[in-house]
Scaffold this motif. Sequence first.
Motif, PDB file in Angstrom:
ATOM      1  N   UNK A   1      -3.597  57.341  37.150  1.00  0.00           N
ATOM      2  CA  UNK A   1      -2.231  56.860  36.930  1.00  0.00           C
ATOM      3  C   UNK A   1      -2.044  56.496  35.456  1.00  0.00           C
ATOM      4  N   UNK A   2      -3.051  55.848  34.874  1.00  0.00           N
ATOM      5  CA  UNK A   2      -2.970  55.449  33.470  1.00  0.00           C
ATOM      6  C   UNK A   2      -2.872  56.664  32.556  1.00  0.00           C
ATOM      7  N   UNK A   3      -3.675  57.699  32.819  1.00  0.00           N
ATOM      8  CA  UNK A   3      -3.667  58.885  31.971  1.00  0.00           C
ATOM      9  C   UNK A   3      -2.446  59.765  32.230  1.00  0.00           C
ATOM     10  N   UNK A   4      -1.901  59.738  33.448  1.00  0.00           N
ATOM     11  CA  UNK A   4      -0.738  60.564  33.766  1.00  0.00           C
ATOM     12  C   UNK A   4       0.528  60.032  33.104  1.00  0.00           C
ATOM     13  N   UNK A   5       0.629  58.711  32.970  1.00  0.00           N
ATOM     14  CA  UNK A   5       1.824  58.093  32.382  1.00  0.00           C
ATOM     15  C   UNK A   5       1.403  57.006  31.385  1.00  0.00           C
ATOM     16  N   UNK A   6       0.745  57.378  30.285  1.00  0.00           N
ATOM     17  CA  UNK A   6       0.193  56.356  29.379  1.00  0.00           C
ATOM     18  C   UNK A   6       1.248  55.457  28.753  1.00  0.00           C
ATOM     19  N   UNK A   7       2.379  56.030  28.348  1.00  0.00           N
ATOM     20  CA  UNK A   7       3.403  55.231  27.673  1.00  0.00           C
ATOM     21  C   UNK A   7       4.005  54.217  28.652  1.00  0.00           C
ATOM     22  N   UNK A   8       4.385  54.697  29.822  1.00  0.00           N
ATOM     23  CA  UNK A   8       4.983  53.803  30.810  1.00  0.00           C
ATOM     24  C   UNK A   8       4.003  52.721  31.255  1.00  0.00           C
ATOM     25  N   UNK A   9       2.737  53.086  31.485  1.00  0.00           N
ATOM     26  CA  UNK A   9       1.768  52.106  31.960  1.00  0.00           C
ATOM     27  C   UNK A   9       1.414  51.105  30.857  1.00  0.00           C
ATOM     28  N   UNK A  10       1.388  51.544  29.607  1.00  0.00           N
ATOM     29  CA  UNK A  10       1.179  50.585  28.522  1.00  0.00           C
ATOM     30  C   UNK A  10       2.379  49.646  28.395  1.00  0.00           C
ATOM     31  N   UNK A  11       3.561  50.176  28.597  1.00  0.00           N
ATOM     32  CA  UNK A  11       4.766  49.355  28.597  1.00  0.00           C
ATOM     33  C   UNK A  11       4.725  48.348  29.750  1.00  0.00           C
ATOM     34  N   UNK A  12       4.243  48.789  30.903  1.00  0.00           N
ATOM     35  CA  UNK A  12       4.086  47.896  32.046  1.00  0.00           C
ATOM     36  C   UNK A  12       3.039  46.822  31.734  1.00  0.00           C
ATOM     37  N   UNK A  13       1.953  47.210  31.103  1.00  0.00           N
ATOM     38  CA  UNK A  13       0.945  46.233  30.710  1.00  0.00           C
ATOM     39  C   UNK A  13       1.472  45.231  29.698  1.00  0.00           C
TER      40      UNK A  13
ATOM     41  N   UNK B   1       5.661  61.345  37.893  1.00  0.00           N
ATOM     42  CA  UNK B   1       6.118  61.104  36.514  1.00  0.00           C
ATOM     43  C   UNK B   1       6.985  59.845  36.457  1.00  0.00           C
ATOM     44  N   UNK B   2       6.722  58.997  35.474  1.00  0.00           N
ATOM     45  CA  UNK B   2       7.416  57.722  35.356  1.00  0.00           C
ATOM     46  C   UNK B   2       8.165  57.648  34.037  1.00  0.00           C
ATOM     47  N   UNK B   3       9.208  56.831  34.044  1.00  0.00           N
ATOM     48  CA  UNK B   3       9.987  56.580  32.839  1.00  0.00           C
ATOM     49  C   UNK B   3       9.891  55.121  32.425  1.00  0.00           C
ATOM     50  N   UNK B   4      10.456  54.798  31.296  1.00  0.00           N
ATOM     51  CA  UNK B   4      10.362  53.437  30.761  1.00  0.00           C
ATOM     52  C   UNK B   4      11.181  52.433  31.571  1.00  0.00           C
ATOM     53  N   UNK B   5      12.125  52.901  32.385  1.00  0.00           N
ATOM     54  CA  UNK B   5      12.915  51.993  33.202  1.00  0.00           C
ATOM     55  C   UNK B   5      12.227  51.628  34.512  1.00  0.00           C
ATOM     56  N   UNK B   6      11.207  52.377  34.874  1.00  0.00           N
ATOM     57  CA  UNK B   6      10.534  52.123  36.151  1.00  0.00           C
ATOM     58  C   UNK B   6       9.895  50.733  36.221  1.00  0.00           C
ATOM     59  N   UNK B   7       9.179  50.246  35.174  1.00  0.00           N
ATOM     60  CA  UNK B   7       8.633  48.887  35.261  1.00  0.00           C
ATOM     61  C   UNK B   7       9.698  47.819  35.477  1.00  0.00           C
ATOM     62  N   UNK B   8      10.874  47.993  34.902  1.00  0.00           N
ATOM     63  CA  UNK B   8      11.950  47.030  35.136  1.00  0.00           C
ATOM     64  C   UNK B   8      12.411  47.083  36.592  1.00  0.00           C
TER      65      UNK B   8
END
Length: 296
Positions: free
Chosen positions: A227-239, A40-47
């Motif tokens: 990975x994309x389907x498990x954390x769609x919001x975070x991965x879209x934010x990363x994209x 599980x990922x959060x929005x701070x992980x891409x940073x």
Amino acid sequence: MSETPSTSPSPAPPAANGDGTAYQPYVPPPSTVPMAVMVPLGLMDPLRWLRQGWADFMAAPGIGIFYGLCFWAMAAVLTLVFRNSPEYVMSIASGCLLVGPFLAMGLYEVSRRRELGIAPELSASLTCWDQHLRSMGMLVLVLIVLELLWGRASLVVFAVFFNTGMPSTAGVLQAIFNPENLEFVLVYLAVGGVFALLVYSTAVVSIPMILDRDTDAISAAITSIRVMFANPITMLWWGFLITLLIAVALATWGAGFVLIGPLLGHATWHAYRGAVRWQEPPAATAEGADGKVDRI
């Protein structure tokens, strides 16, 4: 009159095989390979991935700048195509999305070696793909198919909205900023967005996974999509962050790729390591002759 008590039918005997033995359902053996578990990922992980990527870049700046110059050359080719054949921009852009991750594989190797406590080497980063040639080749094939479909769809959009002929570079810019062509812009962006999402979902962690686990291309692509389907919001934010940084690099006539290219390459490795955890399979068991379960 006395009623005869009813008797329940006796259970049917178990089915037998051809040799007369009782039928036993097939039970697949337990897996003996590690399983990919989605974290599980959060929005701070891409940073955090970007911060770790910058640390890798600063640890081996010479290697990073070498790959950054390669990314800059790709941007120069994209700019040249836009000026001369704008209808092929989406196709060449998808080609850059195809070549870019493979070029960044050398950066993944640098991050991998640092994680293992091994000194990064340019020669090792340039040859890290040779042991994974089969898997990389299959993944290239999958991405090339997506690229060709993307390019063909872009040409169809141009042909539908510009039936008098393909516009020049100035014509494309005029069409984009002309309010009367809003429908063309929306359709163009929608088509490009669908294929960009497919390419992104397929490649976001697949190449680092091949480098790390030496897995096959199909399993790597499926894991990337998981990975994309498990954390769609975070991965879209990363994209979105990737797109934003690429736009900043392009705004500097491509020179920004000298720093942003290796930064994103190193950060992609940490994205893979942060999004996928490998779980070792449970120890296999077997039933002994006495009916007890023996540990293998």
